[in-house]
Write a protein that holds these residues in place. Structure first.
Motif, mmCIF file in Angstrom:
data_model
loop_
_atom_site.group_PDB
_atom_site.id
_atom_site.type_symbol
_atom_site.label_atom_id
_atom_site.label_comp_id
_atom_site.label_asym_id
_atom_site.label_seq_id
_atom_site.Cartn_x
_atom_site.Cartn_y
_atom_site.Cartn_z
ATOM 1 N N ASP A 155 0.843 32.175 69.355
ATOM 2 C CA ASP A 155 -0.364 31.837 68.533
ATOM 3 C C ASP A 155 -0.285 30.910 67.258
ATOM 4 O O ASP A 155 0.379 31.490 66.455
ATOM 5 N N SER A 170 -4.641 36.468 68.255
ATOM 6 C CA SER A 170 -3.323 37.217 68.341
ATOM 7 C C SER A 170 -4.083 38.702 68.828
ATOM 8 O O SER A 170 -3.426 39.648 69.325
ATOM 9 N N VAL A 181 3.417 38.914 70.777
ATOM 10 C CA VAL A 181 2.630 37.764 70.094
ATOM 11 C C VAL A 181 3.690 37.113 69.186
ATOM 12 O O VAL A 181 4.168 37.949 68.189
ATOM 13 N N ALA A 230 3.240 34.757 66.239
ATOM 14 C CA ALA A 230 2.232 34.232 65.296
ATOM 15 C C ALA A 230 2.716 33.424 64.476
ATOM 16 O O ALA A 230 3.524 33.595 63.630
ATOM 17 N N LEU A 234 3.635 42.208 67.474
ATOM 18 C CA LEU A 234 3.593 40.907 66.783
ATOM 19 C C LEU A 234 4.842 40.331 66.050
ATOM 20 O O LEU A 234 5.310 41.178 65.043
#
Length: 344
Positions: free
Chosen positions: A214, A223, A233, A235, A251
């Motif tokens: 992302d 996200s 993800v 990010a 994440l």
């Protein structure tokens, strides 16, 4: 009346002039006719055509009149006769494009009921092959589209399989090309609706166990969607995402420049809703495509005004050869922006 050799491209009222400009750039010699309240009718060739501002496309559309509910049903049945076999799967998109109340919707419901009764009597195989679905087209399904512009006037278009599938970047599997906006009050912002709508139009979505990047991720709305589904993800942003997302083990946040980041290996999804000049976002997407850094992508191209819309022609020309499936569309959830999404 307009001859049935033209194609009808629907547009939102505020974007019809931009659609007309797109068509002029694509085919300068094509004859255009503005259809009030609908969009543009033109004889432009459909093969290889990409239109960001067309909400829906009706190939070889015919402007018609029908004096009654039963007459409308007959005209729809006539549109299938001799075009595709009765046992071939087909869809019907039927909607009103007039008035502000429920009268138009009610009339369409009555037409549909009359259509079913007529097919029961003389076209049972045609009725059995009618598919009620808004999933993306397959190569075996034909499509009949019927717009009522008044109780007694409208347009009909028939796309024999595999035309709807082959032109899926122009012909939406959603009636009128409109996708209901997703609703999730737990998301960091409404921006997530663009991601979900792109998935729906593409006919595939981010799934559990997949990997996503992302770019320009803060505050985290894009996200948020894959995290909720069990995907991982990476990010990328200068600012952190919402606190609960930052704590999520799926994440991985990196403080970095979205336009310089390269993933260590190919990822399942590139997601990018970064605020940037349109040329930068176009160049970013093309770079990722050329280097095959992702398998699927959803990227927003944002504009400050209207003068830079022709830059989208770069993507129309250079992205499709790099993709198995490429779409460039002003989504229902978009403002002054367009989304590019597809499969590599």
């Amino acid at each position: 009346m307009i001859e049935p050799s033209v194609h009808l491209f629907l547009a939102d009222p505020d974007t019809a002039p931009f659609l007309a400009d797109e068509l002029r750039r694509a085919a300068p010699n094509a004859v255009q006719h503005e259809v009030e309240g609908l969009g543009i009718a033109t004889d432009v060739p459909l093969e290889g055509l990409r239109l960001a501002f067309a909400r829906q496309t009706l190939p070889a559309a015919a402007e018609i009149q029908a004096a009654s509910i039963n007459a409308w049903a007959d005209r729809i049945i006539d549109a299938t006769t001799g075009v595709f076999p009765d046992d071939q799967p087909w869809r019907l998109h039927l909607w009103p494009q007039y008035g502000e109340g429920k009268a138009g919707l009610h009339r369409c419901e009555l037409i549909h009921a009359s259509l079913v009764e007529r097919m029961k009597k003389r076209r049972r195989r045609l009725l059995r092959s009618l598919v009620d679905s808004d999933t993306v087209f397959d190569a075996q399904t034909s499509l009949v589209q019927c717009i009522l512009t008044s109780p007694e006037t409208g347009w009909i278009s028939t796309s024999q399989a595999p035309q709807a599938y082959a032109l899926r970047s122009l012909i939406s599997s959603f009636p009128r090309g409109e996708v209901p906006l997703a609703d999730d009050k737990s998301a960091p912002s409404r921006a997530f609706t663009k991601l979900v709508e792109s998935e729906q139009r593409l006919g595939r979505q981010i799934e559990h166990g997949q990997t996503c990047v992302d770019l320009g991720a803060s505050p985290g709305s894009w996200s948020y969607v894959p995290i909720q589904r069990g995907a991982s993800v990476i990010a990328i942003d200068r600012s952190e995402l919402r606190e609960d997302l930052m704590r999520n083990p799926r994440l991985h946040f990196e403080v970095a420049d979205a336009f310089k980041y390269k993933p260590p290996q190919t990822v399942d999804w590139l997601m990018c809703d970064v605020i940037a000049a349109p040329q930068r976002s176009i160049d970013l997407l093309l770079e990722w495509l050329r280097e095959k850094r992702m398998r699927n992508f959803i990227v927003t191209i944002k504009f400050k005004g209207q003068d830079e819309y022709p830059l989208l022609d770069i993507l129309k020309r250079e992205a499709p050869p790099l993709c198995a499936d490429f779409h460039l569309t002003r989504l229902c959830a978009n403002k002054n922006e367009v989304c590019a999404f597809g499969v590599v």
